[in-house]
Design an enzyme around this catalytic site. Sequence first.
Site, PDB file in Angstrom:
ATOM      1  N   LYS A 136       0.836  -1.204   0.000  1.00 62.27           N
ATOM      2  CA  LYS A 136       0.000   0.000   0.000  1.00 62.27           C
ATOM      3  C   LYS A 136       0.880   1.268   0.000  1.00 62.27           C
ATOM      4  CE  LYS A 136      -2.087   1.237   3.664  1.00 62.27           C
ATOM      5  NZ  LYS A 136      -2.823   1.739   4.791  1.00 62.27           N
ATOM      6  N   ASP A 154      -6.605   1.239   0.928  1.00 64.39           N
ATOM      7  CA  ASP A 154      -6.667   1.373   2.386  1.00 64.39           C
ATOM      8  C   ASP A 154      -8.060   0.943   2.840  1.00 64.39           C
ATOM      9  OD1 ASP A 154      -8.363   3.390   1.633  1.00 64.39           O
ATOM     10  OD2 ASP A 154      -7.482   4.908   2.933  1.00 64.39           O
TER      11      ASP A 154
END
Length: 244
Positions: A136, A154
Amino acid sequence: MVSGKSERNKAARPRQMTLAAVRGFMEAIAASNPEPETELDYSTPYSLLVAVVMSAQATDVSVNRVSRTLFAEAPNPEAMVRLGVDGVARHIRSIGLWQAKARNVVELSRQLIEKHHGEVPRDRELLEALPGVGRKTANVVLNVAFGESTMAVDTHIFRLGNRTGIAPGATPRAVEDGLIRRIPREMLRHSHHWLILHGRYVCKARKPECWRCAGAKWCLYRDKTPMPDPDIPPGRAQSENPKP
Ligand code: SF4
């Protein structure tokens, strides 16, 4: 004839928007903010990388508060290594996981100096090899610092991908792959921000504000939140005061 079992399987399958609906939804939520930006404060790829590493399980606002003083004292990897773990910890003590983050920030700075001439590499594999950097974080850095069409999934994007039907998936990676595959290519660059901001401010986790959602027409979420009744005081459930 359709058997009961196949009917049940069909009901359990997550619903998925058509590609035309994905385009409509994305265009609608993008319209009010054509050039979205991260809400993290940064001035270089390095300060962005450090800010994103510090943002795990912390809000952007809380990270910005500590990064202001941290970057004033240590704006580059050399200064960060000189500051050391205790010095970094002094600045970031108010955010979650500060001890591990202080260690990671100093160690990743050391590795940037030793392996990458003090520069942030534009390469997923090299980014993910740095301490505290996962897929991420690498996606955010590649997207924001280097303009690549990556999708950092997220909690907000994971929820939206499933709730709306844009890209249902059981894992962040499945949602990431679905979004990359299904969002029109020319919209991919900014989609990560459009979706995060939409999830943060409109399609909230506990109570999505569907009545003011630009994408409601395309969204497949079944339990859309109706417009609140202005006659009901804030904090009181709508059902406590039904209309006559
Ligand atoms: S209509 Fe509601 S559930 Fe669907 S995207 Fe908008 S806010 Fe989220």
